[in-house]
Design a protein around this motif. Structure first.
Motif, PDB file in Angstrom:
ATOM      1  N   PRO A 101       0.818  -1.215   0.000  1.00 26.87           N
ATOM      2  CA  PRO A 101       0.000   0.000   0.000  1.00 26.87           C
ATOM      3  C   PRO A 101       0.852   1.266   0.000  1.00 26.87           C
ATOM      4  N   GLY A 102       0.218   2.354  -0.385  1.00 26.50           N
ATOM      5  CA  GLY A 102       0.855   3.657  -0.293  1.00 26.50           C
ATOM      6  C   GLY A 102       0.650   4.256   1.089  1.00 26.50           C
ATOM      7  N   ALA A 103       1.322   5.379   1.333  1.00 28.63           N
ATOM      8  CA  ALA A 103       1.166   6.092   2.595  1.00 28.63           C
ATOM      9  C   ALA A 103      -0.234   6.690   2.671  1.00 28.63           C
ATOM     10  N   LEU A 104      -0.668   6.991   3.892  1.00 27.35           N
ATOM     11  CA  LEU A 104      -2.012   7.525   4.126  1.00 27.35           C
ATOM     12  C   LEU A 104      -1.954   8.840   4.891  1.00 27.35           C
ATOM     13  N   PRO A 105      -2.876   9.743   4.589  1.00 34.55           N
ATOM     14  CA  PRO A 105      -2.945  10.962   5.395  1.00 34.55           C
ATOM     15  C   PRO A 105      -3.413  10.620   6.800  1.00 34.55           C
ATOM     16  N   SER A 106      -2.946  11.396   7.751  1.00 35.72           N
ATOM     17  CA  SER A 106      -3.283  11.185   9.153  1.00 35.72           C
ATOM     18  C   SER A 106      -3.722  12.525   9.738  1.00 35.72           C
ATOM     19  N   PRO A 107      -4.514  12.525  10.798  1.00 40.77           N
ATOM     20  CA  PRO A 107      -4.943  13.798  11.396  1.00 40.77           C
ATOM     21  C   PRO A 107      -3.750  14.698  11.724  1.00 40.77           C
ATOM     22  N   GLY A 108      -3.967  15.982  11.624  1.00 39.88           N
ATOM     23  CA  GLY A 108      -2.922  16.946  11.940  1.00 39.88           C
ATOM     24  C   GLY A 108      -1.917  17.129  10.821  1.00 39.88           C
ATOM     25  N   GLY A 109      -2.257  16.677   9.618  1.00 38.20           N
ATOM     26  CA  GLY A 109      -1.352  16.842   8.490  1.00 38.20           C
ATOM     27  C   GLY A 109      -0.195  15.861   8.459  1.00 38.20           C
ATOM     28  N   ARG A 110      -0.212  14.881   9.341  1.00 31.78           N
ATOM     29  CA  ARG A 110       0.847  13.870   9.360  1.00 31.78           C
ATOM     30  C   ARG A 110       0.542  12.789   8.327  1.00 31.78           C
ATOM     31  N   THR A 111       1.477  11.879   8.175  1.00 37.01           N
ATOM     32  CA  THR A 111       1.317  10.776   7.231  1.00 37.01           C
ATOM     33  C   THR A 111       1.584   9.463   7.939  1.00 37.01           C
ATOM     34  N   GLU A 112       0.741   8.485   7.680  1.00 35.78           N
ATOM     35  CA  GLU A 112       0.976   7.127   8.185  1.00 35.78           C
ATOM     36  C   GLU A 112       1.784   6.365   7.162  1.00 35.78           C
ATOM     37  N   ALA A 113       2.744   5.613   7.636  1.00 43.55           N
ATOM     38  CA  ALA A 113       3.576   4.793   6.760  1.00 43.55           C
ATOM     39  C   ALA A 113       2.709   3.740   6.076  1.00 43.55           C
ATOM     40  N   PRO A 114       3.138   3.239   4.924  1.00 43.31           N
ATOM     41  CA  PRO A 114       2.403   2.136   4.303  1.00 43.31           C
ATOM     42  C   PRO A 114       2.253   0.980   5.297  1.00 43.31           C
ATOM     43  N   HIS A 115       1.048   0.469   5.396  1.00 41.48           N
ATOM     44  CA  HIS A 115       0.775  -0.632   6.324  1.00 41.48           C
ATOM     45  C   HIS A 115      -0.478  -1.378   5.876  1.00 41.48           C
ATOM     46  N   VAL A 116      -0.644  -2.562   6.425  1.00 39.76           N
ATOM     47  CA  VAL A 116      -1.837  -3.379   6.224  1.00 39.76           C
ATOM     48  C   VAL A 116      -2.479  -3.571   7.593  1.00 39.76           C
ATOM     49  N   ASP A 117      -3.763  -3.265   7.705  1.00 32.57           N
ATOM     50  CA  ASP A 117      -4.491  -3.516   8.946  1.00 32.57           C
ATOM     51  C   ASP A 117      -4.868  -4.992   8.994  1.00 32.57           C
ATOM     52  N   VAL A 118      -4.697  -5.592  10.169  1.00 32.56           N
ATOM     53  CA  VAL A 118      -4.936  -7.027  10.329  1.00 32.56           C
ATOM     54  C   VAL A 118      -5.874  -7.266  11.503  1.00 32.56           C
ATOM     55  N   SER A 119      -6.901  -8.064  11.274  1.00 35.84           N
ATOM     56  CA  SER A 119      -7.747  -8.581  12.348  1.00 35.84           C
ATOM     57  C   SER A 119      -7.513 -10.073  12.426  1.00 35.84           C
ATOM     58  N   LEU A 120      -7.399 -10.565  13.636  1.00 39.44           N
ATOM     59  CA  LEU A 120      -7.171 -11.990  13.841  1.00 39.44           C
ATOM     60  C   LEU A 120      -8.281 -12.540  14.717  1.00 39.44           C
ATOM     61  N   PHE A 121      -8.873 -13.620  14.254  1.00 45.56           N
ATOM     62  CA  PHE A 121      -9.898 -14.344  14.996  1.00 45.56           C
ATOM     63  C   PHE A 121      -9.323 -15.717  15.320  1.00 45.56           C
ATOM     64  N   ALA A 122      -9.525 -16.169  16.551  1.00 43.10           N
ATOM     65  CA  ALA A 122      -9.000 -17.487  16.934  1.00 43.10           C
ATOM     66  C   ALA A 122      -9.794 -18.018  18.116  1.00 43.10           C
ATOM     67  N   ARG A 123      -9.737 -19.332  18.289  1.00 37.66           N
ATOM     68  CA  ARG A 123     -10.413 -19.936  19.429  1.00 37.66           C
ATOM     69  C   ARG A 123      -9.859 -19.324  20.713  1.00 37.66           C
ATOM     70  N   GLY A 124     -10.733 -19.175  21.669  1.00 37.11           N
ATOM     71  CA  GLY A 124     -10.319 -18.601  22.943  1.00 37.11           C
ATOM     72  C   GLY A 124     -10.428 -17.095  22.994  1.00 37.11           C
ATOM     73  N   LEU A 125     -10.628 -16.456  21.859  1.00 37.17           N
ATOM     74  CA  LEU A 125     -10.793 -15.008  21.839  1.00 37.17           C
ATOM     75  C   LEU A 125     -12.283 -14.688  21.809  1.00 37.17           C
ATOM     76  N   ILE A 126     -12.708 -13.787  22.652  1.00 40.29           N
ATOM     77  CA  ILE A 126     -14.103 -13.366  22.649  1.00 40.29           C
ATOM     78  C   ILE A 126     -14.360 -12.454  21.451  1.00 40.29           C
ATOM     79  N   ASP A 127     -13.378 -11.674  21.076  1.00 41.69           N
ATOM     80  CA  ASP A 127     -13.473 -10.735  19.963  1.00 41.69           C
ATOM     81  C   ASP A 127     -12.164 -10.813  19.189  1.00 41.69           C
ATOM     82  N   ARG A 128     -12.138 -10.201  18.051  1.00 37.24           N
ATOM     83  CA  ARG A 128     -10.913 -10.172  17.255  1.00 37.24           C
ATOM     84  C   ARG A 128      -9.841  -9.356  17.966  1.00 37.24           C
ATOM     85  N   VAL A 129      -8.596  -9.584  17.589  1.00 41.78           N
ATOM     86  CA  VAL A 129      -7.506  -8.697  17.977  1.00 41.78           C
ATOM     87  C   VAL A 129      -7.041  -8.007  16.698  1.00 41.78           C
TER      88      VAL A 129
END
Length: 189
Positions: A101-129
């Motif tokens: 991915p490319g960089a993203l705008p962030s509040p306050g005129g900053r920039t977030e580095a390229p990243h991938v958001d990850v949700s993980l679901f697994a047994r024993g977890l009540i909700d995703r992490v």
């Protein structure tokens, strides 16, 4: 008669029922120009592999645009879905084919580095992490990223940066540790 406590229960494993689909691991079709592979293993708190987890991703395209009609920066690249879903296999590994991915705008005129958001679901977890995958070739952008900068311990922040696979060009390794000494940083969202 004395009432007995209900024994504790964990959630799942039920993630393989109806959630994965055949092209879920392909944010872009395999063979797409510029495609990369992110792969890794999910480990539980004891350091044992988790064979029945589900890894979901959401990300911008290489120009920092999301595959969503409300993205004010315009439409994402053709063929780019922006969303991936991959169960871990018998070896506890997952494999996603995507674009960096490319960089993203962030509040306050900053920039977030390229990243991938990850949700993980697994047994024993009540909700995703929720965590993120950052890229090892983005040192300057990673240093300026407000989310990474919010993690005071550099060793903990390093759990969010993928490693290049020395055996395969265009492939990144990102193991996810649910607990323990090598626990991946998770965000309270």
């Amino acid at each position: 008669m004395t009432a007995k406590l209900t024994p504790s229960q964990t959630v799942g494993p039920f993630l393989a029922i109806g959630l994965p689909w055949p092209d879920g691991p392909f944010v872009v079709p395999e063979g797409t120009e510029g495609a990369i592979v992110i792969t890794g293993i999910v480990f539980d708190g004891a350091g044992d592999p988790v064979t029945d987890a589900l890894v979901e991703t959401w990300q911008a395209d290489q120009d920092g645009r999301f595959a969503h009609p409300d993205d004010p920066r315009g439409a994402a690249s053709p063929g780019f879905r922006g969303f991936g879903r991959c169960p871990t296999g018998p070896d506890s590994a997952y494999r996603l084919v995507t674009l960096k991915p490319g960089a993203l705008p962030s509040p306050g005129g900053r920039t977030e580095a390229p990243h991938v958001d990850v949700s993980l679901f697994a047994r024993g977890l009540i909700d995703r992490v929720v965590t993120r995958v950052y890229f090892p070739d983005e040192g300057q952008a990673n240093e300026a990223d407000p989310v990474l900068a919010s993690i005071a311990d550099p060793a903990r922040a390093a759990t969010l940066i993928a490693e290049p696979d020395p055996g395969a060009l265009g492939r990144l390794l990102f193991d996810i540790h649910l607990q323990g000494d090598r626990e991946t940083v998770f965000f309270d969202v």
